[in-house]
Scaffold this motif. Structure first.
Motif, mmCIF file in Angstrom:
data_model
loop_
_atom_site.group_PDB
_atom_site.id
_atom_site.type_symbol
_atom_site.label_atom_id
_atom_site.label_comp_id
_atom_site.label_asym_id
_atom_site.label_seq_id
_atom_site.Cartn_x
_atom_site.Cartn_y
_atom_site.Cartn_z
ATOM 1 N N ARG A 332 83.017 16.167 186.833
ATOM 2 C CA ARG A 332 83.755 16.828 186.002
ATOM 3 C C ARG A 332 85.059 15.808 185.308
ATOM 4 N NH1 ARG A 332 82.969 21.266 189.735
ATOM 5 N NH2 ARG A 332 84.992 20.664 190.883
ATOM 6 N N HIS A 334 84.399 12.691 185.213
ATOM 7 C CA HIS A 334 83.816 11.592 184.397
ATOM 8 C C HIS A 334 83.788 12.195 182.923
ATOM 9 C CE1 HIS A 334 80.353 9.433 182.751
ATOM 10 N NE2 HIS A 334 80.513 8.557 183.746
ATOM 11 N N THR A 335 83.135 13.559 182.835
ATOM 12 C CA THR A 335 83.337 14.343 181.441
ATOM 13 C C THR A 335 84.326 14.273 180.714
ATOM 14 O OG1 THR A 335 81.517 15.701 182.341
ATOM 15 C CG2 THR A 335 82.564 16.316 180.333
ATOM 16 N N SER A 338 85.173 10.595 179.407
ATOM 17 C CA SER A 338 84.080 10.266 178.481
ATOM 18 C C SER A 338 84.614 10.640 177.194
ATOM 19 C CB SER A 338 82.765 10.761 178.699
ATOM 20 O OG SER A 338 82.171 10.194 179.969
ATOM 21 N N GLU A 353 90.099 22.118 185.467
ATOM 22 C CA GLU A 353 88.599 22.131 185.774
ATOM 23 C C GLU A 353 88.341 22.447 187.271
ATOM 24 O OE1 GLU A 353 86.018 21.202 183.967
ATOM 25 O OE2 GLU A 353 87.498 21.301 182.146
#
Length: 495
Positions: A332, A334-335, A338, A353
């Motif tokens: 999560r 990482h998203t 990104s 999150e």
């Protein structure tokens, strides 16, 4: 779309045990490859890509330890997961020896089918994800090479085409010059003045003034070109940098050709200068992107492996849930990173999150300013918050409808202070020992980020206080450069 099956190698000298392993692992849906000896296993490895090796410790000729050592000597199999099965009581010394030979885990006999399947499944999935990341990395490298080739081809066409040269001069990307080798007089066209950032009214073209505009590290290129022409060279090309009067550094490629008299003596040198700064910058950006993708992939895999190896649970289902929860928390954040091109993440977004999986109504109260966290800090805090939410949902305030949780944070002198206060839940008792989640939280906050984590196990609910510096060197790592010490800190936390 169905995922591609991976190959699992089963090595044992007893056919009955091999048959038992096949029955246990059949439901995984992977390809099971059989070897009845260490030598047969080596032959299979040389012909087949293997994801996981399940090997018996006690075998004739080559035992499990010797086989593991031979496998690890081959560059292709240095990272292949190996799980030892032992029907005898394995001592700590033998266990250590096995890990030194490359084993990732031990399974005692009698084998518990659910445990064996869970372990094999984790490493098979890890192998599958690793191959996917390698494929993406190769594709990126191919795109970088293709783009570089396109840029080089474009530059070559620019030199060869007079029409392209005229267009480039008009755009300020190309200039031409002429140097009288006998008198020393120079002639520059408008494009040449534009590239060097000077004007014909204020700049006198002389060998000394031109040399003054060259980057100090590239002055030798000019001396080398003169020496080559004196030796009889008729054409010369080189890349060099210039430093404009305003301090800006530009990259150029220069092509020069000599004109000689009847005796072969150089009388004139003419050339073209092309500004290739944008091409150089594009190459640097592509190279940086390739390095960052490779670095992020390796570090994500290292952290995922640490989570898989160090998570502890009394039951298979609890083990799988714990591993999936921690890896999902990492995915999560990482998203989020990104989406920001790895520039950072908002603390409130991280909390939201982690709250998403729970239907808590008005049980949670949040308060605090907008705080932008750099990637390393965001990843570490995301895992810490996951542990706090997970424990609260299992044993604390979030395990009952009457429970309440207040999370507030503030920033003072470049230091983030986050307070986690639970109330109204089950009666809290101070734990006799710290679990893996608490120890990993302490290790990541204190050792990785240089902060502090304090726990107050009050009867009415847990009170936790996290303090994290926002300017610590390790927390200001460039985008994509996650601190690889994280896996080592988790290892020590599991101690």
């Amino acid at each position: 779309m169905d995922q591609e099956k991976v190959n699992i190698l089963l090595v044992d000298d007893q056919p009955a045990k091999l048959l038992a392993y096949e029955v246990i692992l059949k439901d995984l849906g992977e390809n099971l490859v059989i070897a009845s000896s260490g030598r047969e296993a080596l032959e299979v490895l040389l012909k087949t890509e293997i994801a996981v090796i399940l090997v018996d410790v006690c075998m004739p000729e080559l035992d499990g330890f010797e086989l593991a050592a031979m496998i690890r000597e081959h560059p292709r199999f240095q990272k292949t997961a190996m799980i030892f099965i032992s029907a005898i009581q394995v001592s700590d010394i033998d266990r250590l020896r096995g890990y030194e030979m490359g084993a990732v885990d031990y399974v005692p006999v009698p084998v518990v089918p659910e445990v064996l399947r869970a372990k094999i499944k984790v490493f098979a999935e890890l192998y599958r994800k690793t191959r996917e990341l390698e494929r993406l990395n190769h594709e990126l490298e191919d795109r970088v090479r293709a783009r570089t080739a396109e840029l080089e081809a474009s530059t070559a066409k620019l030199r060869e085409s007079e029409q392209r040269r005229s267009m480039a001069i008009a755009a300020g990307k190309m200039g031409s010059w002429d140097w009288d080798w006998i008198s020393g007089d120079w002639m520059w066209d408008e494009g040449q003045y534009r590239i060097f950032g000077v004007s014909p009214e204020d700049f006198e073209v002389t060998p000394g003034s031109v040399q003054a505009l060259l980057h100090p590290d590239d002055v030798d290129q000019l001396r080398k070109a003169i020496a080559e022409f004196n030796k009889g060279t008729r054409a010369y090309e080189t890349e060099f940098r210039i430093v404009r009067p305003d301090g800006e550094v530009r990259w150029c490629v220069g092509t020069a050709a000599a004109t000689t008299d009847e005796s072969g003596r150089v009388v004139r040198v003419s050339g073209v200068t092309v500004d290739i700064t944008e091409r150089k910058r594009a190459e640097e950006r592509q190279n940086l992107l390739a390095r960052e993708v490779d670095h992020r992939a390796k570090n994500a895999l290292a952290l995922a492996q640490s989570i898989v190896r160090l998570t502890r649970a009394d039951e298979v289902k609890a083990y799988v849930n714990a591993v999936e929860g921690r890896i999902n928390a990492l995915a999560r954040v990482h998203t989020i990173l990104s989406l920001s091109s790895w520039q950072g993440a908002e603390l409130s977004r991280l909390i939201d999150e982690e709250l998403a999986p729970y239907s808590l109504g008005g049980q949670i109260k949040l308060a605090g300013p907008e705080v932008q966290l750099v990637p390393a800090t965001a990843q570490t805090l995301a895992l810490a918050l996951h542990e706090l939410f997970t424990n609260s949902a299992k044993y604390g305030a979030l395990s009952t409808r009457s429970g309440r949780l207040a999370i507030d944070w503030q920033v003072d002198a470049e230091r983030l202070t986050l307070s986690w206060e639970e109330s109204g839940g089950p009666l809290v008792k101070t734990p006799k020992s710290r679990g893996f989640g608490t120890r990993s939280l302490l290790a990541s906050i204190e050792s990785q980020l240089g902060g502090q984590a304090q726990f107050d196990w009050r009867a009415e609910g847990l009170l936790c206080r996290l303090e994290v510096p926002l300017t610590r060197k390790s927390a200001t790592t460039a985008p994509g450069k996650f601190d690889t010490a994280g896996a080592a800190e988790l290892q020590r936390a599991s101690g």
